[in-house]
Design an enzyme around this catalytic site. Sequence first.
Site, PDB file in Angstrom:
ATOM      1  CE1 TYR A   1     -54.140   2.825 -49.819  1.00  0.00           C
ATOM      2  CE2 TYR A   1     -54.644   1.795 -51.561  1.00  0.00           C
ATOM      3  CZ  TYR A   1     -55.052   2.071 -50.851  1.00  0.00           C
ATOM      4  OH  TYR A   1     -56.271   1.387 -50.455  1.00  0.00           O
TER       5      TYR A   1
ATOM      6  CG  PHE B   1     -49.160 -22.873 -37.211  1.00  0.00           C
ATOM      7  CD1 PHE B   1     -48.549 -23.154 -36.613  1.00  0.00           C
ATOM      8  CD2 PHE B   1     -49.661 -22.163 -37.819  1.00  0.00           C
ATOM      9  CE1 PHE B   1     -48.553 -22.251 -35.040  1.00  0.00           C
ATOM     10  CE2 PHE B   1     -49.896 -21.289 -36.495  1.00  0.00           C
ATOM     11  CZ  PHE B   1     -49.065 -21.541 -35.421  1.00  0.00           C
ATOM     12  CG  ASP B   2     -52.216 -24.105 -33.577  1.00  0.00           C
ATOM     13  OD1 ASP B   2     -51.231 -25.164 -34.190  1.00  0.00           O
ATOM     14  OD2 ASP B   2     -52.662 -23.883 -32.556  1.00  0.00           O
TER      15      ASP B   2
ATOM     16  CG  ASP C   1     -47.146 -22.557 -43.078  1.00  0.00           C
ATOM     17  OD1 ASP C   1     -46.461 -21.674 -43.574  1.00  0.00           O
ATOM     18  OD2 ASP C   1     -48.300 -22.889 -42.510  1.00  0.00           O
TER      19      ASP C   1
ATOM     20  CB  ALA D   1     -43.576 -19.554 -40.784  1.00  0.00           C
TER      21      ALA D   1
ATOM     22  CE  LYS E   1     -44.116 -18.401 -36.177  1.00  0.00           C
ATOM     23  NZ  LYS E   1     -45.505 -18.612 -37.398  1.00  0.00           N
TER      24      LYS E   1
ATOM     25  CG  HIS F   1     -54.820 -23.276 -25.662  1.00  0.00           C
ATOM     26  ND1 HIS F   1     -55.461 -23.090 -26.478  1.00  0.00           N
ATOM     27  CD2 HIS F   1     -53.839 -22.029 -25.877  1.00  0.00           C
ATOM     28  CE1 HIS F   1     -55.252 -22.958 -27.200  1.00  0.00           C
ATOM     29  NE2 HIS F   1     -54.605 -21.877 -27.483  1.00  0.00           N
TER      30      HIS F   1
HETATM   31  C1  LIG Z   1     -46.722 -18.228 -37.267  1.00  0.00           C
HETATM   32  C2  LIG Z   1     -47.293 -19.786 -38.736  1.00  0.00           C
HETATM   33  C3  LIG Z   1     -48.337 -18.812 -38.904  1.00  0.00           C
HETATM   34  C4  LIG Z   1     -49.135 -18.041 -38.689  1.00  0.00           C
HETATM   35  O1  LIG Z   1     -48.467 -16.956 -38.844  1.00  0.00           O
HETATM   36  P1  LIG Z   1     -48.838 -15.473 -38.241  1.00  0.00           P
HETATM   37  O2  LIG Z   1     -47.914 -14.775 -38.272  1.00  0.00           O
HETATM   38  O3  LIG Z   1     -48.741 -16.191 -36.851  1.00  0.00           O
HETATM   39  O4  LIG Z   1     -50.609 -15.244 -39.032  1.00  0.00           O
HETATM   40  C5  LIG Z   1     -48.760 -20.357 -40.033  1.00  0.00           C
HETATM   41  N1  LIG Z   1     -47.808 -21.257 -40.425  1.00  0.00           N
HETATM   42  C6  LIG Z   1     -47.078 -21.434 -39.241  1.00  0.00           C
HETATM   43  C7  LIG Z   1     -45.850 -23.042 -39.791  1.00  0.00           C
HETATM   44  C8  LIG Z   1     -46.197 -20.960 -38.639  1.00  0.00           C
HETATM   45  O5  LIG Z   1     -45.290 -20.910 -37.991  1.00  0.00           O
END
Ligand SMILES: *Cc1c(COP(=O)(O)O)cnc(C)c1O
Length: 458
Positions: A72, A124-125, A215, A217, A258, A450
Amino acid sequence: MDLPYIEPYKIKTVESIQLSTPEQRKKWIEEASYNLFKLNSDQVIIDLITDSGTGSMSDKQWSEVMLGDESYAGSRSFLKLEKTVKDLTGFTHFIPTHQGRAAENVLFSALVKEGDFIPGNAHFDTTKGHIEYRKASAVDCTIDEAFDIAIDHPFKGNIDLQKLEAILQKYPKGKIPFVLMTITCNSAGGQPVSIENMRAVRALCNQYEIGFYIDAARFAENAYFIKTREEEFAEYSIKEIVKEIFSLADGMTMSAKKDGLVNMGGFIALNDPKVYESCSTFAIMYEGFVTYGGMSGRDMGALAQGLLEGVEFDYLESRIQQTAYLGKRLDAFDIPVLKPFGGHAVYIDAAKFVPEIPKEEYQAQSLAIELYIVAGIRGVEIGALLADRDPVTRENRFPKLEMVRLAIPRRTYTLSHMEYVAVAIKKVFDTRKEAKRGYSIKWEAPIMRHFTVQLEKN
Ligand SMILES: *Cc1c(COP(=O)(O)O)cnc(C)c1O
């Protein structure tokens, strides 16, 4: 004569693909109400719906799975991951989370409050979602070139410095906690950001005394583009470029699904001990204790190894070249595609591909369905269905671009799979003039329609 690129790995385990016929797929997609998200994966031959969490792990990563320490608190796997992230990024503090949006949730809980503005390149969304949920606003300052598919610009993910400075001048200090830079810029087609641009943004952040977060990823893919497109860094290793990138920022959020080369995971890394303290509290509430944050020990071990493999030049080159290979094959067939090709996906311009279908009948979705029926390839619509309705007027929104995105999972498909995809799209392209009618909505959810929308054929 140059030798062709090859995948710098060979195959030790295989996962079989269920083949199917166009007749079967016609029936399946009808049963799925013409929504590709509702298909079972066994009904798909080549799955290009996303590159998130769909990659393959290496033998070394699977070894880490066996070595996983599930304690843990203070597990060896956590310590290994923490050391890897700190070495790679130079940040001094690290918190694991279960995926990228969880990292956003924790960091934004510490830094974003109602009425704030978060400027950046096309957020990103989920990032935008977490900002707007806190009654703050995401301000898109991406350069204009990003939204013209005909313009060839090496760093279409860059922030427009004039747009950014205008925002920094407009709102009082305290209303802008930080600038958020997404690398590569997913919402602008996986386009990279240059270090020159990041340096200029850092300078503005210093001048206005605000933070600068990344961000991250697809940070490794972005570093590959810097090495190959930004002269100053041609002789740098990917690891050196990655260090340079993160040295400019105060911290990062990461979706490890990613460039972490794992199927699930994420983290926050940053420098400010006060922000770390505050994040730790939220991490414990939302994710778990700070030495696992929603991840198993075995998953943290696999991520530590995945991050190292993700910054290997040979891997990155084959990854980016595989995406470009598909793009170039389509381009050679005169199929309208977004250029230059991004890191993780190829985008088809559906409005140009099926011009006879009225845009009110969902051009990109119509093309994605046809591609599925003809060849069992699952792409994703980035068009009017995704753009949804205006929240106030409830009118349908029609975005500037109707696109089908073909996202390529990491180390999962070979060049021969890409060849199959290219030829299948050409086959659909040859009969495009016959496609005159699209689809209508039979049922839709009030938001994020969607994912669950039901369509009927016109
Ligand atoms: C995929 C992604 C996220 C969100 O990450 P999750 O692992 O899907 O929660 C945030 N920012 C970018 C640029 C992404 O491609």
